[in-house]
Design a protein around this motif. Structure first.
Motif, PDB file in Angstrom:
ATOM      1  N   PRO A 170       0.836  -1.214   0.000  1.00 21.70           N
ATOM      2  CA  PRO A 170       0.000   0.000   0.000  1.00 21.70           C
ATOM      3  C   PRO A 170       0.866   1.258   0.000  1.00 21.70           C
ATOM      4  CG  PRO A 170      -0.014  -1.043   2.164  1.00 21.70           C
ATOM      5  CD  PRO A 170       0.669  -2.002   1.240  1.00 21.70           C
ATOM      6  N   ALA A 171       0.344   2.294  -0.622  1.00 19.02           N
ATOM      7  CA  ALA A 171       1.035   3.585  -0.659  1.00 19.02           C
ATOM      8  C   ALA A 171       0.400   4.513   0.371  1.00 19.02           C
ATOM      9  CB  ALA A 171       0.940   4.206  -2.047  1.00 19.02           C
ATOM     10  N   TYR A 172       1.214   5.408   0.926  1.00 22.98           N
ATOM     11  CA  TYR A 172       0.745   6.352   1.938  1.00 22.98           C
ATOM     12  C   TYR A 172       1.225   7.754   1.576  1.00 22.98           C
ATOM     13  CZ  TYR A 172      -0.231   2.219   4.743  1.00 22.98           C
ATOM     14  OH  TYR A 172      -0.720   1.017   5.188  1.00 22.98           O
ATOM     15  N   VAL A 173       0.412   8.744   1.926  1.00 18.92           N
ATOM     16  CA  VAL A 173       0.788  10.146   1.794  1.00 18.92           C
ATOM     17  C   VAL A 173       0.411  10.841   3.092  1.00 18.92           C
ATOM     18  CG1 VAL A 173       0.491  10.179  -0.728  1.00 18.92           C
ATOM     19  CG2 VAL A 173      -1.433  10.791   0.762  1.00 18.92           C
ATOM     20  N   ALA A 174       0.851  12.075   3.260  1.00 20.66           N
ATOM     21  CA  ALA A 174       0.533  12.834   4.468  1.00 20.66           C
ATOM     22  C   ALA A 174       0.192  14.265   4.107  1.00 20.66           C
ATOM     23  CB  ALA A 174       1.703  12.801   5.445  1.00 20.66           C
ATOM     24  N   LEU A 175      -0.749  14.822   4.855  1.00 19.09           N
ATOM     25  CA  LEU A 175      -1.088  16.245   4.797  1.00 19.09           C
ATOM     26  C   LEU A 175      -1.021  16.767   6.224  1.00 19.09           C
ATOM     27  CD1 LEU A 175      -4.107  16.193   2.319  1.00 19.09           C
ATOM     28  CD2 LEU A 175      -1.786  17.012   1.830  1.00 19.09           C
ATOM     29  N   GLY A 176       0.054  17.451   6.549  1.00 24.41           N
ATOM     30  CA  GLY A 176       0.268  17.845   7.928  1.00 24.41           C
ATOM     31  C   GLY A 176       0.481  16.614   8.788  1.00 24.41           C
ATOM     32  N   ALA A 177      -0.178  16.565   9.937  1.00 22.63           N
ATOM     33  CA  ALA A 177      -0.013  15.447  10.856  1.00 22.63           C
ATOM     34  C   ALA A 177      -0.820  14.227  10.443  1.00 22.63           C
ATOM     35  CB  ALA A 177      -0.421  15.875  12.267  1.00 22.63           C
ATOM     36  N   GLN A 178      -1.740  14.387   9.490  1.00 22.10           N
ATOM     37  CA  GLN A 178      -2.607  13.277   9.111  1.00 22.10           C
ATOM     38  C   GLN A 178      -1.988  12.461   7.980  1.00 22.10           C
ATOM     39  OE1 GLN A 178      -5.781  12.128  10.431  1.00 22.10           O
ATOM     40  NE2 GLN A 178      -4.923  10.445   9.230  1.00 22.10           N
ATOM     41  N   ARG A 179      -1.897  11.140   8.194  1.00 20.10           N
ATOM     42  CA  ARG A 179      -1.416  10.225   7.178  1.00 20.10           C
ATOM     43  C   ARG A 179      -2.608   9.538   6.522  1.00 20.10           C
ATOM     44  NH1 ARG A 179       2.103   4.893   7.000  1.00 20.10           N
ATOM     45  NH2 ARG A 179       0.715   4.164   8.650  1.00 20.10           N
ATOM     46  N   VAL A 215      -3.519   5.321   0.261  1.00 22.06           N
ATOM     47  CA  VAL A 215      -3.993   5.611  -1.087  1.00 22.06           C
ATOM     48  C   VAL A 215      -4.712   4.389  -1.642  1.00 22.06           C
ATOM     49  CG1 VAL A 215      -3.330   6.289  -3.424  1.00 22.06           C
ATOM     50  CG2 VAL A 215      -2.055   7.174  -1.437  1.00 22.06           C
ATOM     51  N   GLN A 216      -5.945   4.590  -2.130  1.00 18.70           N
ATOM     52  CA  GLN A 216      -6.717   3.520  -2.751  1.00 18.70           C
ATOM     53  C   GLN A 216      -7.298   4.034  -4.062  1.00 18.70           C
ATOM     54  OE1 GLN A 216      -9.704   2.422   0.117  1.00 18.70           O
ATOM     55  NE2 GLN A 216      -8.276   1.274   1.384  1.00 18.70           N
ATOM     56  N   HIS A 217      -7.110   3.280  -5.127  1.00 18.23           N
ATOM     57  CA  HIS A 217      -7.744   3.579  -6.404  1.00 18.23           C
ATOM     58  C   HIS A 217      -9.004   2.723  -6.494  1.00 18.23           C
ATOM     59  CE1 HIS A 217      -4.148   5.758  -7.360  1.00 18.23           C
ATOM     60  NE2 HIS A 217      -3.410   4.674  -7.299  1.00 18.23           N
ATOM     61  N   CYS A 248      -8.996   7.495  -3.606  1.00 24.96           N
ATOM     62  CA  CYS A 248      -9.390   7.829  -2.244  1.00 24.96           C
ATOM     63  C   CYS A 248      -8.157   7.875  -1.350  1.00 24.96           C
ATOM     64  CB  CYS A 248     -10.379   6.805  -1.710  1.00 24.96           C
ATOM     65  SG  CYS A 248     -10.869   7.089   0.007  1.00 24.96           S
ATOM     66  N   LEU A 249      -8.037   8.925  -0.560  1.00 27.64           N
ATOM     67  CA  LEU A 249      -7.030   9.019   0.496  1.00 27.64           C
ATOM     68  C   LEU A 249      -7.773   8.798   1.812  1.00 27.64           C
ATOM     69  CD1 LEU A 249      -5.067  12.199  -0.695  1.00 27.64           C
ATOM     70  CD2 LEU A 249      -4.815   9.822  -1.457  1.00 27.64           C
ATOM     71  N   ARG A 250      -7.560   7.609   2.401  1.00 28.85           N
ATOM     72  CA  ARG A 250      -8.286   7.249   3.620  1.00 28.85           C
ATOM     73  C   ARG A 250      -7.397   7.538   4.837  1.00 28.85           C
ATOM     74  NH1 ARG A 250     -12.969   5.086   2.204  1.00 28.85           N
ATOM     75  NH2 ARG A 250     -13.104   3.886   0.271  1.00 28.85           N
ATOM     76  N   PRO A 251      -7.876   8.347   5.789  1.00 23.58           N
ATOM     77  CA  PRO A 251      -7.053   8.671   6.952  1.00 23.58           C
ATOM     78  C   PRO A 251      -6.735   7.431   7.770  1.00 23.58           C
ATOM     79  CG  PRO A 251      -9.287   9.504   7.224  1.00 23.58           C
ATOM     80  CD  PRO A 251      -9.198   8.986   5.831  1.00 23.58           C
ATOM     81  N   THR A 252      -5.499   7.348   8.232  1.00 19.70           N
ATOM     82  CA  THR A 252      -5.080   6.234   9.086  1.00 19.70           C
ATOM     83  C   THR A 252      -5.184   6.666  10.546  1.00 19.70           C
ATOM     84  OG1 THR A 252      -2.747   6.910   9.068  1.00 19.70           O
ATOM     85  CG2 THR A 252      -3.490   5.429   7.308  1.00 19.70           C
ATOM     86  N   ALA A 253      -5.204   5.678  11.428  1.00 16.13           N
ATOM     87  CA  ALA A 253      -5.385   5.955  12.853  1.00 16.13           C
ATOM     88  C   ALA A 253      -4.077   6.367  13.519  1.00 16.13           C
ATOM     89  CB  ALA A 253      -5.942   4.723  13.560  1.00 16.13           C
ATOM     90  N   ASP A 254      -2.935   6.084  12.887  1.00 18.69           N
ATOM     91  CA  ASP A 254      -1.652   6.408  13.537  1.00 18.69           C
ATOM     92  C   ASP A 254      -1.181   7.796  13.155  1.00 18.69           C
ATOM     93  OD1 ASP A 254      -1.262   5.799  10.891  1.00 18.69           O
ATOM     94  OD2 ASP A 254       0.584   4.660  11.216  1.00 18.69           O
TER      95      ASP A 254
END
Length: 281
Positions: free
Chosen positions: A7-16, A19-21, A275-281
């Motif tokens: 899986p791929a991950y991105v971040a916007l500020g503190a939120q990670r 990535v899902q197509h 879709c960029l789905r927020p992660t809990a960490d």
């Protein structure tokens, strides 16, 4: 050995985000995608080619339904104006159509297919509703203006003109009100987002963008801007950049955010919903 990609991950500020197509079957329903909007538990996707709306569930597990737009020439913008109200903008049909939660047309703004320079409409791009219920239309490819309408759809006034100065536009491409009640306009070919009060008075601008395309708000009030770098940028209410990531196609033409913070991108070339789905960490 497994050939599955991690899986791929991105971040916007503190939120990670993960990535899902979204996959919706072999019939390539996103061909000609232009914009999308999150309405309750559905994603409504606007296609330009054979203009229609595609309905998906927000989990991305499949297509729910589709609805043709036979009176549309070239769909451009799609925006949620309320819990049961959508605005769909027909760029080459020079109109904005309002749809209820069942995607049935209930009203429209139009020019009787007589586009004109400096007045509504001339290839409009998007529509937003202000805090007092007035409607604001970015107009767009043929005009360099924003038109303001009363709740009863009467034209009240317009502002903007062609140019590069403050309060001038070159292709106002997307429009919304931010968490502070300011009108944000993606001034695409001037590489900026300009901010105004509700009467069209210039306040300030956000620069360091390359042809901004779509605007949306996160639940925490952060302004999201897609551009043709291609990337997605997040700004706090003061206009400070707090995060930035790549988008995954040539560019994301549209963007919207679900109540749970998931960010949905209408991406072009290839045409798909990411879709960029927020992660809990």
């Amino acid at each position: 050995m497994s050939t599955a990609r991690p899986p791929a991950y991105v971040a916007l500020g503190a939120q990670r985000y993960q990535v899902q197509h979204l996959a919706v079957g072999a019939d390539a329903p996103f061909a000609g995608i232009s914009d999308l909007a999150v309405l309750a538990d559905r994603i409504v996707v606007l296609r330009r080619q054979l203009p229609e709306l595609q309905l998906l569930d927000t989990d991305g597990t499949g297509k729910i339904d589709s609805q043709p737009l036979p009176q549309f020439t070239c769909g451009h913008g799609l925006r949620v104006l309320g819990p049961d109200l959508l605005a769909a903008t027909d760029m080459d049909g020079h109109k904005v159509v309002f749809l209820n939660a069942d995607l049935v047309e209930i009203a429209r703004l139009h020019c009787n297919e007589r586009p004109a320079l400096g007045r509504p409409f001339n290839h409009p791009t998007d529509c937003a509703r202000g805090p007092d219920g007035r409607l604001y239309v970015s107009d767009g490819y043929g005009n360099s203006a924003v038109h303001v309408f009363a709740r009863d759809l009467r034209h009240l006034f317009s502002f903007g003109e062609p140019g590069t100065g403050l309060g001038q536009f070159s292709t106002p491409h997307s429009i919304l009100f931010d968490s502070q009640g300011r009108l944000c306009v993606a001034d695409r070919e001037n590489n900026r987002v300009q901010r105004f009060d509700a009467e069209g008075r210039f306040l300030d601008q956000i620069e360091d963008l390359y042809k901004p395309m779509g605007l949306a708000l996160r639940p925490d009030g952060m302004l999201l801007v897609t551009d043709q770098t291609p990337r997605l940028s997040a700004y706090d209410p003061q206009g400070k950049l707090i995060g930035r990531c790549r988008t995954f196609a040539t560019f994301a033409h549209g963007v919207d955010v679900a109540e749970n913070g998931s960010i949905f991108l209408a991406e072009m070339m290839p045409d798909r919903v990411t879709c960029l789905r927020p992660t809990a960490d």
